[in-house]
Design a protein around this motif. Structure first.
Motif, PDB file in Angstrom:
ATOM      1  N   GLU A   5       0.815  -1.205   0.000  1.00  0.00           N
ATOM      2  CA  GLU A   5       0.000   0.000   0.000  1.00  0.00           C
ATOM      3  C   GLU A   5       0.854   1.263   0.000  1.00  0.00           C
ATOM      4  OE1 GLU A   5      -3.191   0.252   2.662  1.00  0.00           O
ATOM      5  OE2 GLU A   5      -4.294  -1.350   1.676  1.00  0.00           O
ATOM      6  N   LYS A   6       2.129   1.150   0.347  1.00  0.00           N
ATOM      7  CA  LYS A   6       3.012   2.312   0.317  1.00  0.00           C
ATOM      8  C   LYS A   6       3.634   2.504  -1.065  1.00  0.00           C
ATOM      9  CE  LYS A   6       4.243   2.120   5.232  1.00  0.00           C
ATOM     10  NZ  LYS A   6       5.336   1.909   6.207  1.00  0.00           N
ATOM     11  N   SER A   7       3.443   1.539  -1.964  1.00  0.00           N
ATOM     12  CA  SER A   7       4.027   1.616  -3.287  1.00  0.00           C
ATOM     13  C   SER A   7       3.079   2.342  -4.243  1.00  0.00           C
ATOM     14  CB  SER A   7       4.314   0.209  -3.823  1.00  0.00           C
ATOM     15  OG  SER A   7       5.202  -0.478  -2.959  1.00  0.00           O
ATOM     16  N   VAL A   8       3.666   3.078  -5.174  1.00  0.00           N
ATOM     17  CA  VAL A   8       2.852   3.775  -6.177  1.00  0.00           C
ATOM     18  C   VAL A   8       2.470   2.805  -7.286  1.00  0.00           C
ATOM     19  CG1 VAL A   8       2.808   5.638  -7.860  1.00  0.00           C
ATOM     20  CG2 VAL A   8       3.924   5.986  -5.645  1.00  0.00           C
ATOM     21  N   LYS A 162      -7.487   3.688   3.003  1.00  0.00           N
ATOM     22  CA  LYS A 162      -7.096   4.600   1.933  1.00  0.00           C
ATOM     23  C   LYS A 162      -8.231   5.569   1.584  1.00  0.00           C
ATOM     24  CE  LYS A 162      -4.783   2.721  -1.484  1.00  0.00           C
ATOM     25  NZ  LYS A 162      -4.483   2.009  -2.762  1.00  0.00           N
ATOM     26  N   ALA A 163      -9.475   5.181   1.913  1.00  0.00           N
ATOM     27  CA  ALA A 163     -10.625   6.032   1.606  1.00  0.00           C
ATOM     28  C   ALA A 163     -10.479   7.406   2.263  1.00  0.00           C
ATOM     29  CB  ALA A 163     -11.916   5.355   2.069  1.00  0.00           C
ATOM     30  N   TRP A 164      -9.969   7.450   3.481  1.00  0.00           N
ATOM     31  CA  TRP A 164      -9.814   8.724   4.197  1.00  0.00           C
ATOM     32  C   TRP A 164      -8.759   9.594   3.519  1.00  0.00           C
ATOM     33  CZ3 TRP A 164     -13.455  10.003   7.452  1.00  0.00           C
ATOM     34  CH2 TRP A 164     -14.185   8.993   8.077  1.00  0.00           C
ATOM     35  N   ILE A 165      -7.737   8.964   2.951  1.00  0.00           N
ATOM     36  CA  ILE A 165      -6.712   9.725   2.221  1.00  0.00           C
ATOM     37  C   ILE A 165      -7.312  10.296   0.942  1.00  0.00           C
ATOM     38  CG2 ILE A 165      -4.464   9.598   1.083  1.00  0.00           C
ATOM     39  CD1 ILE A 165      -3.716   7.366   3.027  1.00  0.00           C
ATOM     40  N   PHE A 166      -8.121   9.477   0.254  1.00  0.00           N
ATOM     41  CA  PHE A 166      -8.789   9.960  -0.957  1.00  0.00           C
ATOM     42  C   PHE A 166      -9.744  11.106  -0.626  1.00  0.00           C
ATOM     43  CE2 PHE A 166      -8.589   7.546  -5.069  1.00  0.00           C
ATOM     44  CZ  PHE A 166      -7.370   6.953  -4.825  1.00  0.00           C
ATOM     45  N   TYR A 210      -6.836  -4.272  -5.230  1.00  0.00           N
ATOM     46  CA  TYR A 210      -5.591  -3.710  -5.748  1.00  0.00           C
ATOM     47  C   TYR A 210      -4.944  -2.815  -4.685  1.00  0.00           C
ATOM     48  CZ  TYR A 210      -2.506  -1.411  -9.162  1.00  0.00           C
ATOM     49  OH  TYR A 210      -1.435  -0.929  -9.849  1.00  0.00           O
ATOM     50  N   PRO A 211      -3.717  -3.128  -4.240  1.00  0.00           N
ATOM     51  CA  PRO A 211      -3.127  -2.428  -3.099  1.00  0.00           C
ATOM     52  C   PRO A 211      -2.219  -1.242  -3.419  1.00  0.00           C
ATOM     53  CG  PRO A 211      -1.828  -4.362  -3.593  1.00  0.00           C
ATOM     54  CD  PRO A 211      -2.924  -4.303  -4.629  1.00  0.00           C
ATOM     55  N   TYR A 212      -2.063  -0.921  -4.701  1.00  0.00           N
ATOM     56  CA  TYR A 212      -1.120   0.137  -5.066  1.00  0.00           C
ATOM     57  C   TYR A 212      -1.866   1.446  -5.332  1.00  0.00           C
ATOM     58  CZ  TYR A 212       1.694  -4.030  -5.638  1.00  0.00           C
ATOM     59  OH  TYR A 212       2.339  -5.232  -5.407  1.00  0.00           O
ATOM     60  N   TRP A 213      -1.114   2.530  -5.475  1.00  0.00           N
ATOM     61  CA  TRP A 213      -1.731   3.856  -5.626  1.00  0.00           C
ATOM     62  C   TRP A 213      -2.091   4.182  -7.067  1.00  0.00           C
ATOM     63  CZ3 TRP A 213      -3.570   6.553  -1.655  1.00  0.00           C
ATOM     64  CH2 TRP A 213      -3.121   6.180  -0.377  1.00  0.00           C
TER      65      TRP A 213
END
Length: 214
Positions: A5-8, A162-166, A210-213
């Motif tokens: 999850e830290k990877s782009v 990740k929803a909160w980051i989005f 999918y765990p990437y950005w």
């Protein structure tokens, strides 16, 4: 998972479904950029049309001979004529560019959507087992992705942190356009893909978490 999850992007050499999803996301980002160009060009055309209507309206209320006399008194008749000529030339050129940008970007958007559909077919038809499967209600995921995906709506349906980051990126994106472009492009790609995944009798679909950005 935490490292992923830290990877782009997926690691170099990644193939199969993860690579296809990454490419789909990139296409989604390009699509949103193209649509922004099309929207900007459309507003430019509309603005010029309104300005032309206003100028025509006020032009009928002004006597050109009286205006010419006033300008001659102040010695501005030549300067005014030059300014009007330059203004018409510039606005005319901008008008042509606006129409070209609008039609080209519209054609590009249609082409990109077609390519995205082909990419989704590769993802859906991939017979390899999921690396990280997740089940989610299809209808809420799709609608949240299309309508509120820029603010992480579809990720809230997946109950992902990740929803909160989005959500934060989407709010900041109202002032910083690249952030909004990013969240909108990724969410559109995810929602568009979900449209073509078969749901079960309970209305759920299974997809790759999918765990990437990108």
């Amino acid at each position: 998972m935490e490292n992923k999850e830290k990877s782009v992007f997926p690691p170099k050499g990644t193939d199969g479904r993860y690579k296809d999803i990454m490419l789909l996301h990139i296409q989604g980002l390009i699509l949103v950029l193209v649509l922004i160009i099309a929207l900007t060009a459309s507003f430019s055309i509309l603005g010029r049309a309104i300005l032309s209507m206003v100028m025509d309206s006020y032009g009928d209320a002004v006597n050109p001979e009286d205006l010419g006399t006033v300008l001659e008194i102040y010695g501005l008749s030549g300067l005014a004529a030059t300014g009007i000529k330059i203004f018409k030339t510039v606005t005319g050129a901008l008008g042509v560019l606006s129409y070209i940008a609008a039609f080209v970007s519209l054609g590009a958007a249609i082409f990109i959507i077609f390519r995205m559909k082909q990419r989704i077919s590769d993802i859906v038809d991939d017979t390899a087992p999921y690396e990280n499967p997740i089940r989610v209600k299809k209808a809420p995921f799709v609608w949240l992705g299309f309508l509120l995906g820029a603010y992480g709506g579809h990720l809230f349906a997946l109950k992902k942190k990740k929803a909160w980051i989005f959500l934060l990126l989407g709010i900041l994106g109202m002032q910083i356009i690249p952030l909004f472009l990013y969240t909108s492009g990724i969410s559109f790609a995810d929602a568009f893909m979900a449209c073509f995944i078969e749901k079960d009798e309970d209305g759920y679909i299974e997809m790759e978490d999918y765990p990437y950005w990108i």
